[in-house]
Design a protein around this motif. Structure first.
Motif, PDB file in Angstrom:
ATOM      1  N   PRO A 150      72.651  34.465 -68.187  1.00 17.10           N
ATOM      2  CA  PRO A 150      72.227  34.938 -67.018  1.00 17.10           C
ATOM      3  C   PRO A 150      73.071  35.207 -65.943  1.00 17.10           C
ATOM      4  O   PRO A 150      74.183  34.760 -65.946  1.00 17.10           O
ATOM      5  CB  PRO A 150      71.148  34.084 -66.765  1.00 17.10           C
ATOM      6  CG  PRO A 150      71.606  32.740 -67.150  1.00 17.10           C
ATOM      7  CD  PRO A 150      72.440  33.124 -68.519  1.00 17.10           C
ATOM      8  N   ASN A 151      72.846  35.996 -64.741  1.00 15.39           N
ATOM      9  CA  ASN A 151      73.657  35.983 -63.731  1.00 15.39           C
ATOM     10  C   ASN A 151      73.152  35.250 -62.405  1.00 15.39           C
ATOM     11  O   ASN A 151      71.709  34.739 -62.673  1.00 15.39           O
ATOM     12  CB  ASN A 151      74.156  37.589 -63.349  1.00 15.39           C
ATOM     13  CG  ASN A 151      72.940  38.385 -63.031  1.00 15.39           C
ATOM     14  OD1 ASN A 151      71.897  37.853 -62.848  1.00 15.39           O
ATOM     15  ND2 ASN A 151      73.245  39.826 -62.802  1.00 15.39           N
ATOM     16  N   LYS A 202      75.322  24.512 -65.230  1.00 14.82           N
ATOM     17  CA  LYS A 202      75.644  24.358 -66.311  1.00 14.82           C
ATOM     18  C   LYS A 202      76.368  25.704 -66.559  1.00 14.82           C
ATOM     19  O   LYS A 202      77.569  25.725 -66.899  1.00 14.82           O
ATOM     20  CB  LYS A 202      74.546  24.450 -67.652  1.00 14.82           C
ATOM     21  CG  LYS A 202      75.395  24.460 -68.742  1.00 14.82           C
ATOM     22  CD  LYS A 202      74.046  24.278 -69.746  1.00 14.82           C
ATOM     23  CE  LYS A 202      74.673  24.754 -71.476  1.00 14.82           C
ATOM     24  NZ  LYS A 202      73.532  24.607 -72.282  1.00 14.82           N
ATOM     25  N   HIS A 203      76.121  26.746 -65.993  1.00 13.12           N
ATOM     26  CA  HIS A 203      76.634  28.171 -65.981  1.00 13.12           C
ATOM     27  C   HIS A 203      77.772  28.454 -64.764  1.00 13.12           C
ATOM     28  O   HIS A 203      78.377  29.168 -64.737  1.00 13.12           O
ATOM     29  CB  HIS A 203      75.763  29.037 -65.869  1.00 13.12           C
ATOM     30  CG  HIS A 203      74.657  29.450 -66.990  1.00 13.12           C
ATOM     31  ND1 HIS A 203      75.002  29.312 -68.529  1.00 13.12           N
ATOM     32  CD2 HIS A 203      73.327  29.305 -67.251  1.00 13.12           C
ATOM     33  CE1 HIS A 203      73.925  29.126 -68.927  1.00 13.12           C
ATOM     34  NE2 HIS A 203      73.029  29.461 -68.385  1.00 13.12           N
ATOM     35  N   GLY A 204      77.864  27.166 -64.106  1.00 14.57           N
ATOM     36  CA  GLY A 204      79.006  27.438 -63.401  1.00 14.57           C
ATOM     37  C   GLY A 204      78.668  27.921 -61.936  1.00 14.57           C
ATOM     38  O   GLY A 204      79.500  28.630 -61.258  1.00 14.57           O
ATOM     39  N   PHE A 205      77.402  28.300 -61.595  1.00 14.96           N
ATOM     40  CA  PHE A 205      77.005  28.902 -60.061  1.00 14.96           C
ATOM     41  C   PHE A 205      76.827  27.863 -59.126  1.00 14.96           C
ATOM     42  O   PHE A 205      76.484  26.891 -59.449  1.00 14.96           O
ATOM     43  CB  PHE A 205      75.580  29.351 -60.409  1.00 14.96           C
ATOM     44  CG  PHE A 205      75.550  30.395 -61.459  1.00 14.96           C
ATOM     45  CD1 PHE A 205      76.297  31.518 -61.562  1.00 14.96           C
ATOM     46  CD2 PHE A 205      74.487  30.456 -62.526  1.00 14.96           C
ATOM     47  CE1 PHE A 205      76.155  32.511 -62.217  1.00 14.96           C
ATOM     48  CE2 PHE A 205      74.444  31.457 -63.475  1.00 14.96           C
ATOM     49  CZ  PHE A 205      75.364  32.659 -63.324  1.00 14.96           C
ATOM     50  N   GLY A 206      77.453  28.197 -58.014  1.00 15.99           N
ATOM     51  CA  GLY A 206      77.375  27.176 -56.931  1.00 15.99           C
ATOM     52  C   GLY A 206      76.359  27.281 -56.119  1.00 15.99           C
ATOM     53  O   GLY A 206      75.348  27.858 -56.430  1.00 15.99           O
ATOM     54  N   LEU A 207      76.263  26.899 -54.993  1.00 14.74           N
ATOM     55  CA  LEU A 207      75.194  26.861 -53.919  1.00 14.74           C
ATOM     56  C   LEU A 207      75.250  28.080 -52.958  1.00 14.74           C
ATOM     57  O   LEU A 207      74.663  28.169 -51.679  1.00 14.74           O
ATOM     58  CB  LEU A 207      75.130  25.606 -53.079  1.00 14.74           C
ATOM     59  CG  LEU A 207      74.653  24.451 -54.240  1.00 14.74           C
ATOM     60  CD1 LEU A 207      74.709  23.048 -53.207  1.00 14.74           C
ATOM     61  CD2 LEU A 207      73.408  24.636 -54.870  1.00 14.74           C
ATOM     62  N   GLU A 208      76.213  29.119 -53.192  1.00 13.09           N
ATOM     63  CA  GLU A 208      76.437  30.054 -52.435  1.00 13.09           C
ATOM     64  C   GLU A 208      74.975  31.001 -52.396  1.00 13.09           C
ATOM     65  O   GLU A 208      74.190  30.823 -53.324  1.00 13.09           O
ATOM     66  CB  GLU A 208      77.364  30.945 -52.623  1.00 13.09           C
ATOM     67  CG  GLU A 208      78.856  30.365 -52.635  1.00 13.09           C
ATOM     68  CD  GLU A 208      79.246  29.580 -53.637  1.00 13.09           C
ATOM     69  OE1 GLU A 208      78.665  29.464 -54.601  1.00 13.09           O
ATOM     70  OE2 GLU A 208      80.336  28.786 -53.593  1.00 13.09           O
ATOM     71  N   ILE A 209      75.051  31.928 -51.510  1.00 12.03           N
ATOM     72  CA  ILE A 209      73.730  32.732 -51.638  1.00 12.03           C
ATOM     73  C   ILE A 209      73.976  33.714 -52.924  1.00 12.03           C
ATOM     74  O   ILE A 209      75.052  34.151 -53.096  1.00 12.03           O
ATOM     75  CB  ILE A 209      73.752  33.929 -50.139  1.00 12.03           C
ATOM     76  CG1 ILE A 209      73.613  32.742 -49.166  1.00 12.03           C
ATOM     77  CG2 ILE A 209      72.815  34.656 -50.298  1.00 12.03           C
ATOM     78  CD1 ILE A 209      73.718  33.465 -47.801  1.00 12.03           C
TER      79      ILE A 209
END
Length: 714
Positions: free
Chosen positions: A410-411, A440-447
């Motif tokens: 996913p993105n 787990k997928h390395g997404f941060g807390l950005e918008i």
């Protein structure tokens, strides 16, 4: 090659190659074989070159393989032929180059030009670097064609630092070199650097050409550089370069992307030779700017002009249909693209799925999705987002689970959509699992991930987790502020919601209409009428936000909860917007709660006049008339309800348990454990009665409850 016969064949092959006359070239080839001249390396090389230039790589390879003593020209003819065939041919170029080196044939500038072109198509920087090293070692880098090919490879791979080093070190540059460097910066959205190269080109007395100007205009396609783009427009007129279609297309695109649609349209109308790219640029420009009706009108004109649209044009048109929910026009475009044979292209089908989903036709969107069956992340994201947008959150969750099973990554938009589904379902545990997946997928807390997470936790009532996510966000947008304010307001923390609103203003974030809905709702639940009025006035006086129905509804609810019913009535009648029945419905409910039956009857009759289709309005008005002893009016409301065909929507609730969501609808018998559930409810009801509890009646001891009234009326 001293034989006259050889010279005659060689001359004919050169002529056939220039004219790309494959049929005549084959006849010459047959004569060479018949005469036994195929052993001549010069003729064999000419044959390889003929077939390669004519696109017949199969026969070019056969002739090449039969050459006994291959020289560098033999290899170059085949390498350059394959390098012009896109991805498939480019991979074979790299294999041929390795074979060439293994056979100790020393490459020259023509070899490297083909190798760098192939590496560019493959985005194979590593192989390109190795070839670059060899080009320097063999002193082939001084050739302008080699340098330009190498520059193109680095630019297309996004390695702009290496590209700039090559560019600065080139002993000679041609128009292609300058245009390639400018285009490379344009692709990386580095408009300032692109313009610096363009100015350097002018200082070097290099004549501006259509390639350089098309590239610099692409770089300046941003509202920030509109003025500079206009200057480039003047330069194209001055140098007479508007005759080139590519320059006109670049100008239309530049103005459209800068939001200057009037200039884009003028340039478009003045373009003498319009092709599908010209039409696509102006249609996409209007579509992206929000003027979808104009985009669809232009597409109609394009069709009438007999121009066949490209796939990019159709994507722009489908996006225009999405924005205006024009499903009828979207279906026509769907039929047209099927006729043109575009149905197998992923980005076309993605736009089509998105269009149907945004138009509320999720069944058609799913058909398009299932037809393609591509492991394309954008396609899956469009379908999941479409389900969420249309409130089909369970389907979104199921499709996401299938996406995970099929191993499709996913993105950020996928995760944001599925988190929104969890919010709408109040599925806290599943939301936490999705949160874990984002980590787990390395997404941060950005918008948009941070906003979606804070919204999910706030809507699920987990304010502590929501606050942690909110405080850790590197940048907060209005959506994340609204989510936290709403969560606090809806979960009984009105004062904290108002404090957060003040913090938001201190941080310099402008509130929007949703913010004030949340703030007014908080004031309503806390009974802060005076403060609520101040916020209502602040909305238009300080921030220029025109109050909507939602804001008026909050104000009426606020006055109703505070018992200021006459004031609420006056507020409704002084409202300057078309509020339909919403405000009278709120007042009717408040009148029942405070037993102001006369005013309640007035509000109820207003709803009847407006033709309300809500069963609860009829039930409330009937209960008020029963309390007033006006049985004739009760019968009149009953007849009106039947005549208008008003039915009560069945109640629905759900609960998340372990890894599943259990949905319950009134009178539903479909749940697999419905018998056990009903038995437990019967036991609980008995225990409640044994404890002496009796449900309170808000109208009168003699008034039947809402369910009984509805049952009687229907």
């Amino acid at each position: 090659m001293t034989s006259p016969r050889y010279r005659s064949c060689f001359s004919e092959l050169v002529q056939c190659t220039k004219q790309k006359n494959l049929l005549r070239g084959r006849a010459v080839h047959a004569r060479i074989v018949k005469d036994g001249s195929a052993c001549c390396v010069y003729l064999s090389n000419s044959l390889v070159n003929l077939y390669a230039k004519c696109g017949d790589l199969f026969h070019a390879k056969r002739v090449f393989d039969n050459i006994q003593d291959k020289d560098v020209v033999s290899w170059n003819c085949l390498i350059n032929g394959y390098s012009q065939q896109g991805l498939t041919g480019s991979s074979l170029v790299m294999e041929l180059f390795q074979r060439m080196r293994a056979e100790n044939v020393l490459p020259n500038s023509h070899t490297f030009a083909g190798v760098f072109t192939a590496a560019s198509s493959l985005s194979d920087v590593l192989s390109g670097l190795q070839a670059h090293t060899l080009a320097i070692k063999t002193d082939s880098f001084g050739d302008v064609f080699v340098g330009s090919s190498l520059l193109n490879m680095y630019c297309k791979s996004g390695a702009m630092a290496e590209a700039r080093k090559v560019f600065d070190g080139m002993p000679e540059r041609n128009s292609v070199s300058w245009a390639t460097m400018i285009s490379g910066y344009a692709m990386q959205r580095s408009a300032v650097e692109a313009f610096e190269i363009f100015k350097l080109m002018c200082l070097k007395d290099e004549k501006e050409n259509e390639y350089a100007l098309s590239s610099i205009l692409s770089a300046l396609a941003d509202p920030e550089f509109l003025s500079t783009g206009s200057q480039m427009h003047c330069l194209t007129v001055k140098n007479g370069l508007l005759v080139f279609v590519s320059v006109g297309n670049a100008l239309v695109t530049m103005y459209a992307k800068c939001g200057s649609l009037d200039d884009a349209l003028k340039t478009f109308e003045l373009s003498g030779d319009k092709n599908s790219i010209t039409w696509s640029a102006i249609i996409t420009g209007y579509s992206q700017s929000g003027d979808s009706c104009k985009a669809l009108k232009l597409f109609s004109n394009m069709h009438l002009a007999g121009i066949i649209p490209s796939e990019f044009t159709l994507v722009g048109v489908l996006n225009a249909c999405s924005d205006t929910a024009a499903v009828g026009e979207g279906k026509q475009v769907h039929g047209y693209l099927l006729k043109l044979g575009y149905e197998s292209q992923v980005y076309i089908m993605t736009a089509l799925v998105d269009m149907y989903a945004k138009c509320g036709s999720t069944l058609d969107a799913r058909k398009g999705f299932d037809y393609l069956q591509e492991p394309d992340m954008v396609l899956w994201t469009s379908m999941i987002g479409g389900y969420v947008q249309n409130g089909e959150n369970e389907n979104a969750m199921n499709l996401y689970a299938r996406m995970r099973i099929e191993g499709i990554m996913p993105n950020e938009l996928t995760m944001a959509s599925i988190l929104k589904a969890c919010s709408c379902l109040a599925a806290l545990e599943q939301g936490k699992q999705i949160h874990a997946c984002t980590i787990k997928h390395g997404f941060g807390l950005e918008i948009p991930i941070g906003s979606a997470l804070s919204t999910m936790y706030a809507k699920c009532g987990s304010l502590e987790d929501g606050s942690i996510v909110f405080s850790r966000m590197p940048r907060r947008d209005i959506v994340s502020w609204n989510a936290m304010i709403s969560g606090l307001a809806q979960n009984g923390h009105g004062n904290e919601a108002l404090e957060l609103f003040e913090d938001m203003q201190l941080e310099g974030t402008e509130p929007d209409y949703v913010t004030f809905v949340n703030i007014l709702s908080a004031c309503s639940h806390m009974g802060l009428v005076k403060r609520g009025r101040a916020y209502f006035d602040m909305m238009s006086d300080k921030f220029g936000i025109v109050p909507r129905v939602e804001h008026y509804a909050c104000m009426v609810d606020m006055l109703g909860r505070a018992g200021k019913l006459d004031e609420a009535k006056e507020f409704i009648e002084s409202a300057t917007i078309d509020h339909g029945m919403c405000l009278w419905r709120i007042l009717l409910s408040a009148c029942r709660n405070f037993r102001n039956y006369e005013l309640g009857a007035y509000a109820g009759e207003k709803l009847m006049e407006l033709g309300s289709q809500e069963s609860s309005a009829y039930v409330l008005l009937s209960s008020i008339y029963i309390a007033l002893g006006r049985l004739e009016d009760v019968e009149r409301v009953r007849r009106m309800m039947r005549f208008r065909g008003v039915n009560k929507e069945p109640g629905c609730s759900w609960i998340e348990l372990k890894d599943g969501v259990h949905v319950f609808v009134v009178r539903d018998q479909m749940h697999p454990e419905i018998k056990t559930i009903r038995e437990e409810l019967r036991i609980l009801s008995k225990q409640i009665k044994d404890e002496g509890y009796h449900p309170p009646d808000s109208v009168s001891a003699n008034t039947c409850n809402d369910e009984e009234l509805v049952a009687a009326f229907t």
